[in-house]
Design an enzyme around this catalytic site. Structure first.
Site, PDB file in Angstrom:
ATOM      1  N   HIS A   1       0.836  -1.206   0.000  1.00  0.00           N
ATOM      2  CA  HIS A   1       0.000   0.000   0.000  1.00  0.00           C
ATOM      3  C   HIS A   1       0.877   1.264   0.000  1.00  0.00           C
ATOM      4  O   HIS A   1       0.692   2.162  -0.819  1.00  0.00           O
ATOM      5  CB  HIS A   1      -0.901  -0.049   1.244  1.00  0.00           C
ATOM      6  CG  HIS A   1      -1.759   1.154   1.462  1.00  0.00           C
ATOM      7  ND1 HIS A   1      -3.111   1.160   1.211  1.00  0.00           N
ATOM      8  CD2 HIS A   1      -1.472   2.405   1.921  1.00  0.00           C
ATOM      9  CE1 HIS A   1      -3.616   2.355   1.491  1.00  0.00           C
ATOM     10  NE2 HIS A   1      -2.640   3.125   1.942  1.00  0.00           N
TER      11      HIS A   1
ATOM     12  N   HIS B   1       1.506   4.252  -2.929  1.00  0.00           N
ATOM     13  CA  HIS B   1       1.484   5.720  -2.786  1.00  0.00           C
ATOM     14  C   HIS B   1       2.751   6.291  -3.427  1.00  0.00           C
ATOM     15  O   HIS B   1       2.691   7.250  -4.193  1.00  0.00           O
ATOM     16  CB  HIS B   1       1.481   6.128  -1.307  1.00  0.00           C
ATOM     17  CG  HIS B   1       0.133   6.075  -0.645  1.00  0.00           C
ATOM     18  ND1 HIS B   1      -1.011   6.565  -1.227  1.00  0.00           N
ATOM     19  CD2 HIS B   1      -0.233   5.631   0.594  1.00  0.00           C
ATOM     20  CE1 HIS B   1      -2.035   6.407  -0.388  1.00  0.00           C
ATOM     21  NE2 HIS B   1      -1.593   5.832   0.712  1.00  0.00           N
TER      22      HIS B   1
ATOM     23  N   HIS C   1      -5.912   7.037  -2.372  1.00  0.00           N
ATOM     24  CA  HIS C   1      -6.843   6.045  -1.821  1.00  0.00           C
ATOM     25  C   HIS C   1      -8.070   5.837  -2.703  1.00  0.00           C
ATOM     26  O   HIS C   1      -8.624   6.778  -3.252  1.00  0.00           O
ATOM     27  CB  HIS C   1      -7.278   6.477  -0.416  1.00  0.00           C
ATOM     28  CG  HIS C   1      -6.157   6.439   0.570  1.00  0.00           C
ATOM     29  ND1 HIS C   1      -5.770   7.507   1.325  1.00  0.00           N
ATOM     30  CD2 HIS C   1      -5.325   5.418   0.901  1.00  0.00           C
ATOM     31  CE1 HIS C   1      -4.746   7.157   2.089  1.00  0.00           C
ATOM     32  NE2 HIS C   1      -4.457   5.894   1.846  1.00  0.00           N
TER      33      HIS C   1
END
Ligand SMILES: [Zn+2]
Length: 313
Positions: free
Chosen positions: A174, A178, A184
């Site tokens: 995750h 980014h 998100h």
């Protein structure tokens, strides 16, 4: 002699100008909806909050931070002006350094996250050479799990506080996503067609974490709203009372939100499209999680999962 120095300087200035022009294009991610909230300093209080997390928590450790949307942070020092666009890594190559202050287990999880990228995308994480001026430094500060979005010039930190951010392989995946330029999933501009936000259940002061992106500012790369994305929050993210803060309009999707076992099929398509990878996502089961090993709880079609186990293990 002076002439040579001037010529060399002009040459390098031209090279750098070209380089930065190529990095920002029409498919970059517009971060202006986050405003100046993305700038700040890493906080030990966020590290303390992450310490409340266990594997049985109904949310993810990266949802406990006090940064923009929980885990987006551009450390302030040395910056001037707003970053409004996320930039990409040239040819998908991301040089990295890993802090020595990690256990063998931590390192194994971080390496596993990178291996999953290598299997399903053309992103190439490789150890930093002395000639690499732009790179990520994966560090074990006691400030939670966080990353900036996209490539920042110079050294940029991806903080993965051990053991909380190095327990599930999906947390490093995750944060690295980014760092590649993704935001998100549940804050996509069209999310209200797919989920309801239960504002009354959100901890006061954290409402900004659910702000939607502006229409046209982010690109789903043809992938429709993806409940299974490794970039989606948990149903109880930032809850004040244990009740859901994100409620899917289709109740069958409830258990799928916030998984950190691996990539959804949509994640792979998005990464490969943003970076122009020739790879195609494996199989055709939209529910399969790529990277979930036999110990993981990613569920999907048996045929595709067997295939994934063969190539992951
Ligand atoms: Zn995040």
């Amino acid at each position: 002699m002076l002439k040579v120095v001037v010529l060399v300087s002009v040459f390098f200035a031209a090279v750098f100008a070209d380089d930065s022009d190529n990095e920002i294009d029409s498919r970059s991610v517009d971060l202006s909806y986050l405003g100046s909230a993305i700038f700040g300093t890493p906080k030990e209080s966020s590290g303390k909050k992450v310490e409340e997390w266990t594997e049985n928590s109904p949310f993810n450790p990266e949802e406990l931070g006090e940064y923009a949307e929980g885990d987006i942070l551009f450390p302030e020092q040395g910056r001037n002006g707003l970053v409004s666009k996320a930039t990409r890594w040239k040819d998908g190559v991301v040089p990295y350094e890993i802090s020595p202050y990690y256990s063998a287990n931590d390192k194994q999880i971080i390496k596993k996250a990178m291996e999953i990228y290598h299997k399903y995308t053309c992103i190439k994480f490789r150890e930093r050479k002395s000639s690499d001026s732009d790179y990520i430094a994966i560090v074990n500060g006691n400030t939670g799990c966080w990353s900036s979005v996209g490539k920042v010039k110079g050294r940029q930190e991806v903080n993965l506080q051990s053991p909380y951010c190095t327990t599930k392989v999906g947390t490093p995946m995750h944060e690295l996503m980014h760092a590649l330029g993704f935001v998100h999933e549940q804050n996509r501009w069209e999310r209200d067609d797919f989920v309801s936000i239960a504002w009354q259940n959100i901890k006061r002061g954290h409402e900004g974490n659910f702000k939607k992106a502006e229409k046209g500012s982010t690109d789903g790369y043809g992938v429709k709203y993806d409940y299974r994305s490794v970039m989606h929050y948990s149903p109880t993210a930032f809850t004040v009372n244990g009740q859901a803060t994100i409620i899917p309009k289709d109740s069958s999707k409830n258990l799928k939100m916030g998984q950190r076992d691996g990539f959804s099929r949509g994640d792979i398509i998005k990464i490969n499209t943003m970076y122009g990878c020739p790879n195609k996502p494996p199989g055709d089961d939209p529910d399969a999680i790529a990277g979930a090993g036999p110990g993981g709880n990613g569920s999907g079609g048996g045929g595709l999962l067997s295939f994934l186990f063969q190539i992951v293990n």
